[in-house]
Enzyme design. Structure first.
Site, mmCIF file in Angstrom:
data_model
loop_
_atom_site.group_PDB
_atom_site.id
_atom_site.type_symbol
_atom_site.label_atom_id
_atom_site.label_comp_id
_atom_site.label_asym_id
_atom_site.label_seq_id
_atom_site.Cartn_x
_atom_site.Cartn_y
_atom_site.Cartn_z
ATOM 1 N N ARG A 6 109.953 14.838 84.096
ATOM 2 C CA ARG A 6 109.812 16.205 84.571
ATOM 3 C C ARG A 6 110.237 17.117 83.422
ATOM 4 O O ARG A 6 111.048 16.728 82.575
ATOM 5 C CB ARG A 6 110.701 16.458 85.791
ATOM 6 C CG ARG A 6 110.402 15.557 86.990
ATOM 7 C CD ARG A 6 111.402 15.818 88.112
ATOM 8 N NE ARG A 6 111.118 15.013 89.296
ATOM 9 C CZ ARG A 6 111.638 13.804 89.536
ATOM 10 N NH1 ARG A 6 112.487 13.270 88.662
ATOM 11 N NH2 ARG A 6 111.317 13.132 90.623
ATOM 12 N N LYS A 33 115.950 14.082 89.949
ATOM 13 C CA LYS A 33 116.152 14.780 91.214
ATOM 14 C C LYS A 33 117.228 14.092 92.039
ATOM 15 O O LYS A 33 117.296 12.872 92.097
ATOM 16 C CB LYS A 33 114.839 14.789 92.011
ATOM 17 C CG LYS A 33 113.961 15.990 91.718
ATOM 18 C CD LYS A 33 112.811 16.016 92.700
ATOM 19 C CE LYS A 33 111.931 17.249 92.492
ATOM 20 N NZ LYS A 33 110.819 17.263 93.453
ATOM 21 N N ARG A 70 102.999 14.655 83.629
ATOM 22 C CA ARG A 70 103.726 13.591 84.343
ATOM 23 C C ARG A 70 102.784 12.874 85.311
ATOM 24 O O ARG A 70 102.788 11.655 85.416
ATOM 25 C CB ARG A 70 104.916 14.203 85.083
ATOM 26 C CG ARG A 70 105.689 13.248 85.989
ATOM 27 C CD ARG A 70 106.921 13.985 86.498
ATOM 28 N NE ARG A 70 107.416 13.483 87.767
ATOM 29 C CZ ARG A 70 108.310 12.510 87.895
ATOM 30 N NH1 ARG A 70 108.768 11.895 86.825
ATOM 31 N NH2 ARG A 70 108.733 12.136 89.090
ATOM 32 N N TYR A 103 99.176 8.442 93.950
ATOM 33 C CA TYR A 103 98.356 8.235 92.758
ATOM 34 C C TYR A 103 97.217 7.257 93.010
ATOM 35 O O TYR A 103 96.188 7.321 92.341
ATOM 36 C CB TYR A 103 99.235 7.772 91.586
ATOM 37 C CG TYR A 103 100.184 8.851 91.152
ATOM 38 C CD1 TYR A 103 99.750 9.922 90.379
ATOM 39 C CD2 TYR A 103 101.512 8.845 91.564
ATOM 40 C CE1 TYR A 103 100.611 10.941 90.015
ATOM 41 C CE2 TYR A 103 102.384 9.857 91.199
ATOM 42 C CZ TYR A 103 101.924 10.902 90.432
ATOM 43 O OH TYR A 103 102.782 11.915 90.084
#
Length: 307
Positions: A162, A185, A256, A288
């Protein structure tokens, strides 16, 4: 809020938030979102009921109250996605409170979350991603700034970071080796491999950077020497994508997404990609696979004679 809630209710909310922060290790930003969601809900309930909300009143929220709140949110134009998040916060609090106060939270927990279409990641093609790494470096005539921006975007695409993670790399992490320890995160820690081109891009930047590398300080610096803000990289990518004719979705975070999608297309293991991205849930990484399927169907529709 202080006028709407009893001291016991305020204390309960504080303890719940403290638990999220310390036990579940949620980030400050996530904690603030939970707080705002719950305050919004309890404010509505207070106005709806016309009375101050103590623990007893909070426990007596029923199905009709929940329906009224949901209807109020929709009337105010709150999106299905945002409402689903708010409801999740409310349910989390009620689940925690019910265990401690001994009441039945079924009316809240049984409230159905609104359905919404989950947004699929929008990665760049392999060709565009590779070109972007070069194009970003051409947006500033200063050699060290050009090298800096190239190093950052190469880390995003080469390591799946990120932008906040790339910009948090400090002098303590130098020299970069074959792996990098990242705090992502929710303060979740993971180790990501550092490919040769990313390592070389960072080294090239360090050789040109006019600012000293100080222990504990971010290595990526702004013009005046302070920590580089995400806006600097976002601006460089915006200029680069305009030159390349790419859509507005070609953001730093899209690199990303590109990292994950291209690994998956090359036969990468989904769980390994989950670890590399730092996703808490495999379901997040599985989006994805949907990207890949969507692209396959698009090619099919364009190429098939009857498409």
């Amino acid at each position: 809020m202080s006028l709407a809630l009893s001291e016991a209710a305020r204390d309960a909310m504080g303890r719940w938030l403290d638990g999220l922060a310390s036990v579940l290790d949620r980030s400050d930003r996530t904690i603030e979102a939970y707080r705002a969601d719950l305050v919004e809900f309890l404010t509505f309930i207070t106005l709806h009921k016309g009375e101050s909300q103590g623990l007893g009143a909070i426990a007596r929220v029923d199905v009709a109250d929940m329906r009224s709140w949901m209807a109020n949110q929709r009337a105010r134009g709150v999106s299905a996605r945002s409402l689903a998040r708010r409801l999740s916060s409310v349910k989390s609090f009620y689940r925690w409170l019910a265990e401690r106060e001994g009441f039945d939270p079924t009316a809240v927990l049984s409230t159905r979350s609104p359905r919404f279409q989950r947004k699929l990641p929008r990665p760049l093609s392999e060709e565009d991603a590779a070109k972007m790494l070069t194009q970003v470096g051409e947006q500033d005539a200063r050699a060290w700034v050009s090298a800096r921006d190239t190093a950052v975007v190469t880390l995003l695409y080469g390591c799946g970071l990120r932008i906040s993670e790339a910009l948090s790399i400090t002098a303590d992490d130098l020299p970069l080796g074959t792996a990098l320890r990242i705090h992502g995160k929710g303060k979740k820690e993971r180790v990501v491999p550092v490919i040769g081109p990313a390592r070389q891009a960072v080294e090239a930047y360090l050789e040109l950077c006019p600012h000293p590398m100080e222990a504990g300080q971010p290595i990526f610096r702004g013009i005046k020497g302070g920590p580089l803000s995400p806006g600097g990289i976002q601006k460089a990518m915006a200029a680069a994508r305009a030159q390349m004719g790419l859509p507005s979705s070609a953001t730093p975070h899209a690199l990303r997404h590109s990292f994950a999608t291209h690994l998956l297309n090359a036969g990468g293991d989904l769980r390994a990609i989950q670890e590399l991205l730092g996703h808490a849930s495999l379901a997040t990484t599985q989006t994805y696979t949907a990207v890949d399927s969507a692209r396959l169907m698009e090619v099919y529709r364009k190429a098939h004679p009857r498409g």
